[in-house]
Design a protein around this motif. Structure first.
Motif, PDB file in Angstrom:
ATOM      1  N   GLY A  73       2.035  -4.212  -6.382  1.00  0.00           N
ATOM      2  CA  GLY A  73       3.321  -3.122  -6.539  1.00  0.00           C
ATOM      3  C   GLY A  73       2.485  -1.927  -5.978  1.00  0.00           C
ATOM      4  N   THR A  74       3.036  -0.417  -6.225  1.00  0.00           N
ATOM      5  CA  THR A  74       3.663   0.776  -5.472  1.00  0.00           C
ATOM      6  C   THR A  74       3.693   1.544  -6.569  1.00  0.00           C
ATOM      7  N   ARG A  75       2.598   2.328  -8.141  1.00  0.00           N
ATOM      8  CA  ARG A  75       2.732   2.963  -8.666  1.00  0.00           C
ATOM      9  C   ARG A  75       2.996   4.614  -8.508  1.00  0.00           C
ATOM     10  N   LEU A  76       3.977   4.873  -7.925  1.00  0.00           N
ATOM     11  CA  LEU A  76       4.827   6.144  -8.032  1.00  0.00           C
ATOM     12  C   LEU A  76       4.929   6.920  -8.770  1.00  0.00           C
ATOM     13  N   THR A  77       4.075   8.475  -9.330  1.00  0.00           N
ATOM     14  CA  THR A  77       4.113   9.014  -9.662  1.00  0.00           C
ATOM     15  C   THR A  77       4.549  10.297  -9.071  1.00  0.00           C
ATOM     16  N   VAL A  78       5.594  11.023  -9.979  1.00  0.00           N
ATOM     17  CA  VAL A  78       6.447  12.124  -8.743  1.00  0.00           C
ATOM     18  C   VAL A  78       5.701  13.299 -10.023  1.00  0.00           C
TER      19      VAL A  78
ATOM     20  N   SER B  25       0.558  -1.171   0.315  1.00  0.00           N
ATOM     21  CA  SER B  25      -0.427  -0.344  -0.310  1.00  0.00           C
ATOM     22  C   SER B  25       0.589   1.601   0.303  1.00  0.00           C
ATOM     23  N   PRO B  26       0.241   2.464  -0.705  1.00  0.00           N
ATOM     24  CA  PRO B  26      -0.650   2.362  -1.190  1.00  0.00           C
ATOM     25  C   PRO B  26      -0.846   2.086  -2.948  1.00  0.00           C
ATOM     26  N   SER B  27      -1.994   1.405  -3.692  1.00  0.00           N
ATOM     27  CA  SER B  27      -1.611   1.122  -4.517  1.00  0.00           C
ATOM     28  C   SER B  27      -1.028   2.460  -5.443  1.00  0.00           C
ATOM     29  N   ASN B  28      -1.404   3.338  -5.777  1.00  0.00           N
ATOM     30  CA  ASN B  28      -1.183   4.260  -6.581  1.00  0.00           C
ATOM     31  C   ASN B  28      -0.592   5.674  -5.834  1.00  0.00           C
ATOM     32  N   LYS B  29       0.809   5.731  -5.806  1.00  0.00           N
ATOM     33  CA  LYS B  29       0.399   7.165  -5.096  1.00  0.00           C
ATOM     34  C   LYS B  29       1.389   8.569  -5.713  1.00  0.00           C
ATOM     35  N   VAL B  30       0.488  10.175  -6.045  1.00  0.00           N
ATOM     36  CA  VAL B  30       0.949  10.506  -7.023  1.00  0.00           C
ATOM     37  C   VAL B  30       1.873  12.029  -6.059  1.00  0.00           C
ATOM     38  N   THR B  31       2.531  11.957  -5.813  1.00  0.00           N
ATOM     39  CA  THR B  31       3.274  13.535  -5.306  1.00  0.00           C
ATOM     40  C   THR B  31       4.143  14.289  -6.438  1.00  0.00           C
ATOM     41  N   GLU B  32       4.606  15.828  -5.395  1.00  0.00           N
ATOM     42  CA  GLU B  32       5.260  16.701  -5.825  1.00  0.00           C
ATOM     43  C   GLU B  32       6.237  15.965  -5.867  1.00  0.00           C
ATOM     44  N   LYS B  33       7.345  16.501  -6.553  1.00  0.00           N
ATOM     45  CA  LYS B  33       8.679  16.281  -6.862  1.00  0.00           C
ATOM     46  C   LYS B  33       9.111  17.272  -5.294  1.00  0.00           C
TER      47      LYS B  33
ATOM     48  N   LYS C 212       8.629  16.160  -1.913  1.00  0.00           N
ATOM     49  CA  LYS C 212       7.934  15.586  -0.896  1.00  0.00           C
ATOM     50  C   LYS C 212       9.038  13.573  -0.336  1.00  0.00           C
ATOM     51  N   ASP C 213       8.339  13.653   0.940  1.00  0.00           N
ATOM     52  CA  ASP C 213       8.890  12.298   1.130  1.00  0.00           C
ATOM     53  C   ASP C 213       7.729  11.453   0.918  1.00  0.00           C
ATOM     54  N   VAL C 214       8.170  10.242   0.472  1.00  0.00           N
ATOM     55  CA  VAL C 214       7.047   8.889   0.623  1.00  0.00           C
ATOM     56  C   VAL C 214       7.311   7.657   0.738  1.00  0.00           C
ATOM     57  N   GLU C 215       6.330   7.456   1.207  1.00  0.00           N
ATOM     58  CA  GLU C 215       6.728   5.754   2.326  1.00  0.00           C
ATOM     59  C   GLU C 215       6.031   4.814   1.909  1.00  0.00           C
ATOM     60  N   LEU C 216       6.785   4.180   1.388  1.00  0.00           N
ATOM     61  CA  LEU C 216       5.819   2.750   0.887  1.00  0.00           C
ATOM     62  C   LEU C 216       5.702   1.612   1.479  1.00  0.00           C
ATOM     63  N   ARG C 217       4.681   0.652   2.152  1.00  0.00           N
ATOM     64  CA  ARG C 217       4.216  -0.273   2.751  1.00  0.00           C
ATOM     65  C   ARG C 217       4.355  -1.951   1.618  1.00  0.00           C
TER      66      ARG C 217
ATOM     67  N   GLN D 116       5.112 -12.260 -16.636  1.00  0.00           N
ATOM     68  CA  GLN D 116       4.346 -10.832 -16.149  1.00  0.00           C
ATOM     69  C   GLN D 116       3.028 -10.362 -17.661  1.00  0.00           C
ATOM     70  N   ASP D 117       1.967 -10.324 -17.022  1.00  0.00           N
ATOM     71  CA  ASP D 117       1.101  -9.479 -17.164  1.00  0.00           C
ATOM     72  C   ASP D 117       1.350  -8.428 -17.181  1.00  0.00           C
ATOM     73  N   CYS D 118       0.538  -7.663 -18.020  1.00  0.00           N
ATOM     74  CA  CYS D 118       0.672  -6.091 -18.185  1.00  0.00           C
ATOM     75  C   CYS D 118       0.162  -5.074 -16.735  1.00  0.00           C
ATOM     76  N   ARG D 119       0.588  -4.569 -16.621  1.00  0.00           N
ATOM     77  CA  ARG D 119       0.820  -3.953 -15.212  1.00  0.00           C
ATOM     78  C   ARG D 119       0.053  -4.370 -14.133  1.00  0.00           C
ATOM     79  N   LYS D 120       1.042  -5.953 -13.610  1.00  0.00           N
ATOM     80  CA  LYS D 120       0.297  -6.608 -12.931  1.00  0.00           C
ATOM     81  C   LYS D 120       1.984  -6.932 -12.712  1.00  0.00           C
ATOM     82  N   GLU D 121       1.802  -7.634 -11.423  1.00  0.00           N
ATOM     83  CA  GLU D 121       3.286  -8.131 -10.425  1.00  0.00           C
ATOM     84  C   GLU D 121       3.805  -9.374 -11.025  1.00  0.00           C
ATOM     85  N   PRO D 122       4.862  -9.502 -11.176  1.00  0.00           N
ATOM     86  CA  PRO D 122       5.283 -11.060 -11.874  1.00  0.00           C
ATOM     87  C   PRO D 122       5.498 -11.897 -11.061  1.00  0.00           C
TER      88      PRO D 122
END
Lengths: 115, 111
Positions: free
Chosen positions: A109-114, A7-15, A17-22, B38-44
């Motif tokens: 996974g967590t998708r991080l966008t900065v 978690s989180p599954s997605n995170k959008v943050t500003e350049k 900033k600090d982020v924490e992924l779990r 690995q499927d698209c946007r999924k984990e391996p």
């Protein structure tokens, strides 16, 4: 049984900033790994935990990256002062030390966008 | 030189085709070998381990050549559901299971 969760599954943050992924590994798995996957790229190893200690943190790209694990279970990956090049999917995996195979089980996974 | 190298593809094949992927690795001390999917946007996820004697799992056959540091995956009778990225993975076993991942080969199976 429950798999690896992140978690989180997605995170959008500003350049800047600090982020924490779990990461919550599979119960009983003492080995835990963090990877990073940039768009269209392979998995890049970041750090390995055995229990609460990190014998191999050679993949951390800079001192802005750190990780810890407490109670031999949950792990957090912290990125300080995020940069745009930190944008990626951060994957966590766990494995059992007593298993016959060395298979690693991945979280979603967590998708991080900065920005 | 990358530690694990794969042709990125994409491989575009019709249903029913046979397709083969190759992979080379640089560390001759590597201990064990795998193919992950690995499927698209999924984990391996682990597809199969690779043994020196070669091993088969249904339509999938994996082969290892230690002398040439070469790994292969053959998929017979391709299905639409086989469309994914196939990751070649090498365990360098540096005191623990350190997996090194290739960048993957993309497969697209079309009707």
């Amino acid at each position: 049984g429950a798999g690896v969760s992140q978690s989180p599954s997605n995170k959008v943050t500003e350049k800047g900033k600090d982020v924490e992924l779990r990461c919550d590994p599979i119960s009983g798995h003492t080995a835990l790994y963090w990877y990073r996957q940039s768009l269209g790229q392979g998995l890049e190893f970041l750090i390995y935990f055995q229990g609460n200690s990190a014998p191999d943190k050679s993949g951390l790209p800079s001192d802005r990256f750190s990780a810890e694990r407490t109670g031999g279970s949950v792990s957090t990956l912290t990125i300080q002062r995020t940069q745009q090049e930190d944008s990626a999917v951060y994957l966590c995996a766990s494995s059992s030390p007593s298993g016959a195979s060395d298979e690693q089980y991945f979280g979603p996974g967590t998708r991080l966008t900065v920005t | 030189r990358k530690e694990v190298e794969q042709d990125p593809g994409p491989f575009n094949v019709p249903e029913g085709a046979t397709v083969a992927f190759n992979c080379t690795y640089s560390n001759s001390a590597s201990q064990s070998f795998f193919w992950y999917r690995q499927d698209c946007r999924k984990e391996p996820k682990l597809l199969m381990s690779v043994y020196s004697s070669g091993n088969e799992d249904g339509r999938f056959t994996a082969q290892l050549n230690r002398a040439s540091q070469y790994i292969s995956l053959l998929i017979r009778d391709s299905k639409l559901s086989d469309s994914a990225t196939y990751l070649c993975v090498v365990n360098e076993a540096r005191g623990y299971n350190k997996l090194i991942f290739g960048a993957g080969t993309r497969l697209a199976v079309h009707p």
